[in-house]
Design a protein around this motif. Structure first.
Motif, PDB file in Angstrom:
ATOM      1  N   ALA A   1       0.829  -1.207   0.000  1.00  0.00           N
ATOM      2  CA  ALA A   1       0.000   0.000   0.000  1.00  0.00           C
ATOM      3  C   ALA A   1       0.862   1.254   0.000  1.00  0.00           C
ATOM      4  N   ALA A   2       1.952   1.219   0.751  1.00  0.00           N
ATOM      5  CA  ALA A   2       2.851   2.369   0.780  1.00  0.00           C
ATOM      6  C   ALA A   2       3.539   2.554  -0.568  1.00  0.00           C
ATOM      7  N   GLN A   3       3.949   1.472  -1.184  1.00  0.00           N
ATOM      8  CA  GLN A   3       4.604   1.564  -2.487  1.00  0.00           C
ATOM      9  C   GLN A   3       3.657   2.093  -3.552  1.00  0.00           C
ATOM     10  N   GLN A   4       2.399   1.702  -3.468  1.00  0.00           N
ATOM     11  CA  GLN A   4       1.417   2.209  -4.426  1.00  0.00           C
ATOM     12  C   GLN A   4       1.258   3.717  -4.305  1.00  0.00           C
ATOM     13  N   LEU A   5       1.292   4.228  -3.080  1.00  0.00           N
ATOM     14  CA  LEU A   5       1.196   5.674  -2.914  1.00  0.00           C
ATOM     15  C   LEU A   5       2.417   6.363  -3.518  1.00  0.00           C
ATOM     16  N   ARG A   6       3.601   5.844  -3.255  1.00  0.00           N
ATOM     17  CA  ARG A   6       4.816   6.447  -3.821  1.00  0.00           C
ATOM     18  C   ARG A   6       4.742   6.495  -5.341  1.00  0.00           C
ATOM     19  N   GLU A   7       4.240   5.429  -5.950  1.00  0.00           N
ATOM     20  CA  GLU A   7       4.129   5.385  -7.404  1.00  0.00           C
ATOM     21  C   GLU A   7       3.133   6.427  -7.905  1.00  0.00           C
ATOM     22  N   ARG A   8       2.064   6.637  -7.190  1.00  0.00           N
ATOM     23  CA  ARG A   8       1.071   7.625  -7.603  1.00  0.00           C
ATOM     24  C   ARG A   8       1.602   9.055  -7.433  1.00  0.00           C
ATOM     25  N   ILE A   9       2.402   9.277  -6.416  1.00  0.00           N
ATOM     26  CA  ILE A   9       2.961  10.613  -6.197  1.00  0.00           C
ATOM     27  C   ILE A   9       3.954  10.973  -7.287  1.00  0.00           C
TER      28      ILE A   9
ATOM     29  N   THR B   1       7.614  11.682  -9.110  1.00  0.00           N
ATOM     30  CA  THR B   1       9.034  12.014  -8.953  1.00  0.00           C
ATOM     31  C   THR B   1       9.386  12.529  -7.559  1.00  0.00           C
ATOM     32  N   ASP B   2       8.450  13.139  -6.863  1.00  0.00           N
ATOM     33  CA  ASP B   2       8.747  13.657  -5.528  1.00  0.00           C
ATOM     34  C   ASP B   2       8.620  12.604  -4.436  1.00  0.00           C
ATOM     35  N   ALA B   3       8.334  11.366  -4.796  1.00  0.00           N
ATOM     36  CA  ALA B   3       8.111  10.324  -3.798  1.00  0.00           C
ATOM     37  C   ALA B   3       9.354  10.036  -2.964  1.00  0.00           C
ATOM     38  N   GLU B   4      10.522  10.409  -3.475  1.00  0.00           N
ATOM     39  CA  GLU B   4      11.751  10.174  -2.699  1.00  0.00           C
ATOM     40  C   GLU B   4      11.777  11.000  -1.422  1.00  0.00           C
ATOM     41  N   ARG B   5      10.929  12.027  -1.341  1.00  0.00           N
ATOM     42  CA  ARG B   5      10.855  12.858  -0.125  1.00  0.00           C
ATOM     43  C   ARG B   5       9.695  12.468   0.780  1.00  0.00           C
ATOM     44  N   VAL B   6       9.074  11.336   0.483  1.00  0.00           N
ATOM     45  CA  VAL B   6       7.956  10.854   1.293  1.00  0.00           C
ATOM     46  C   VAL B   6       8.425   9.716   2.192  1.00  0.00           C
ATOM     47  N   VAL B   7       8.111   9.833   3.477  1.00  0.00           N
ATOM     48  CA  VAL B   7       8.334   8.758   4.447  1.00  0.00           C
ATOM     49  C   VAL B   7       6.959   8.246   4.861  1.00  0.00           C
ATOM     50  N   CYS B   8       6.667   7.004   4.527  1.00  0.00           N
ATOM     51  CA  CYS B   8       5.378   6.425   4.877  1.00  0.00           C
ATOM     52  C   CYS B   8       5.405   5.958   6.334  1.00  0.00           C
ATOM     53  N   ILE B   9       4.412   6.388   7.100  1.00  0.00           N
ATOM     54  CA  ILE B   9       4.315   6.018   8.504  1.00  0.00           C
ATOM     55  C   ILE B   9       3.486   4.741   8.615  1.00  0.00           C
ATOM     56  N   PHE B  10       4.092   3.724   9.209  1.00  0.00           N
ATOM     57  CA  PHE B  10       3.386   2.459   9.416  1.00  0.00           C
ATOM     58  C   PHE B  10       2.856   2.453  10.842  1.00  0.00           C
ATOM     59  N   ALA B  11       1.542   2.478  10.980  1.00  0.00           N
ATOM     60  CA  ALA B  11       0.899   2.669  12.277  1.00  0.00           C
ATOM     61  C   ALA B  11       0.317   1.357  12.795  1.00  0.00           C
ATOM     62  N   SER B  12       0.466   1.144  14.100  1.00  0.00           N
ATOM     63  CA  SER B  12      -0.036  -0.098  14.683  1.00  0.00           C
ATOM     64  C   SER B  12      -1.550  -0.223  14.531  1.00  0.00           C
ATOM     65  N   GLU B  13      -2.272   0.906  14.459  1.00  0.00           N
ATOM     66  CA  GLU B  13      -3.725   0.820  14.301  1.00  0.00           C
ATOM     67  C   GLU B  13      -4.133   0.384  12.902  1.00  0.00           C
ATOM     68  N   SER B  14      -3.180   0.395  11.952  1.00  0.00           N
ATOM     69  CA  SER B  14      -3.515   0.116  10.551  1.00  0.00           C
ATOM     70  C   SER B  14      -2.881  -1.156   9.997  1.00  0.00           C
ATOM     71  N   LEU B  15      -1.709  -1.542  10.484  1.00  0.00           N
ATOM     72  CA  LEU B  15      -1.021  -2.701   9.926  1.00  0.00           C
ATOM     73  C   LEU B  15      -1.846  -3.970  10.118  1.00  0.00           C
ATOM     74  N   GLY B  16      -1.820  -4.820   9.100  1.00  0.00           N
ATOM     75  CA  GLY B  16      -2.698  -5.973   9.098  1.00  0.00           C
ATOM     76  C   GLY B  16      -2.173  -7.214   9.774  1.00  0.00           C
ATOM     77  N   SER B  17      -0.839  -7.328   9.924  1.00  0.00           N
ATOM     78  CA  SER B  17      -0.289  -8.558  10.483  1.00  0.00           C
ATOM     79  C   SER B  17       1.145  -8.327  10.948  1.00  0.00           C
ATOM     80  N   ARG B  18       1.647  -9.280  11.731  1.00  0.00           N
ATOM     81  CA  ARG B  18       3.039  -9.212  12.177  1.00  0.00           C
ATOM     82  C   ARG B  18       3.987  -9.328  10.985  1.00  0.00           C
ATOM     83  N   GLU B  19       3.583 -10.121  10.000  1.00  0.00           N
ATOM     84  CA  GLU B  19       4.392 -10.249   8.783  1.00  0.00           C
ATOM     85  C   GLU B  19       4.473  -8.913   8.051  1.00  0.00           C
ATOM     86  N   ALA B  20       3.366  -8.180   8.015  1.00  0.00           N
ATOM     87  CA  ALA B  20       3.377  -6.858   7.391  1.00  0.00           C
ATOM     88  C   ALA B  20       4.299  -5.917   8.144  1.00  0.00           C
TER      89      ALA B  20
END
Length: 233
Positions: free
Chosen positions: A95-103, A105-124
């Motif tokens: 999901a984070a990679q999909q956002l970077r692709e949609r953004i 050329t400026d995606a290199e300045r994006v840090v995706c925050i992975f939040a415990s309320e949103s992550l689906g699994s320990r593997e994720a």
């Protein structure tokens, strides 16, 4: 103590957080600028804090809607030196990679925050935080209860170098920072760089947070209300 200004985005506007109750958020009213246009608000916040990092919570995405890609692109374009931390309810690394692709050329300045309320699994969690230096994990709790379907709180061996300690009921509540939870997280992983979130009222709170082990803090309300002075280099 590093200040990281925060913008909550809802339907294309910057809104005011109130105890993490997202349904009650309204367009922001700030002493730093007029209106709730995200670019105007972001520029004012970053200038006041002398910040090159901005945290954006996309409330549309966090409540099941679409990520506000166009607004994120506008922020990146208007503030070319900015690093954008984006919390958009990422369930996994894809999901984070999909956002970077949609953004684009400026995606290199994006840090995706992975939040415990949103992550689906320990593997994720493990996959999202595999690059410990680049990833940022947010440990979320509300009213003493952890929000954590993936078991993030109990997996410090998987934590990245930077972890946000997010106490949602203190966001926009003028209630002071949750230093007990900060110390609890620090005890679980002493070497982790901790970023606090919620509750800052004034400079004394920032000093107390620094003494408790925080290296940075996410701030919005105290800035909009004029309770923190401008940061000068």
């Amino acid at each position: 103590m590093q200040l990281i200004p925060v913008i909550d985005l809802m339907r294309g506007q910057a809104v005011r957080a109130v105890r993490g109750d997202r349904a009650s958020y309204r367009p922001v009213v700030s002493q730093l600028c007029e209106g709730s246009d995200p670019v105007t608000v972001a520029r004012a916040l970053c200038q006041h804090c002398d910040a090159t990092r901005l945290y954006v919570a996309d409330l549309d995405a966090l409540t099941g809607g679409q990520v506000q890609v166009a607004v994120l692109q506008q922020l990146l374009h208007a503030l070319p030196g900015l690093e954008l931390w984006v919390d958009a309810g990422f369930a996994d690394a894809d999901a984070a990679q999909q956002l970077r692709e949609r953004i684009g050329t400026d995606a290199e300045r994006v840090v995706c925050i992975f939040a415990s309320e949103s992550l689906g699994s320990r593997e994720a969690l493990a996959r999202c935080c595999a690059d410990r230096r680049a990833a940022v994990l947010s440990l979320d709790r509300r009213d003493g209860r952890v929000l954590d379907a993936a078991g993030c709180w109990e997996s410090p061996s998987l934590w990245p170098d930077r972890v946000i300690v997010m106490t949602l009921e203190r966001v926009g509540a003028d209630a002071g920072p949750d230093l007990d939870t900060l110390r609890e997280v620090q005890a679980r992983s002493p070497g982790t760089k901790l970023v606090g979130a919620g509750g800052i009222r004034h400079e004394a709170d920032l000093a107390a947070a620094a003494a408790a082990g925080a290296q940075a803090w996410l701030v919005a309300s105290a800035l909009h209300d004029g309770r923190l002075p401008p940061v000068r280099r």
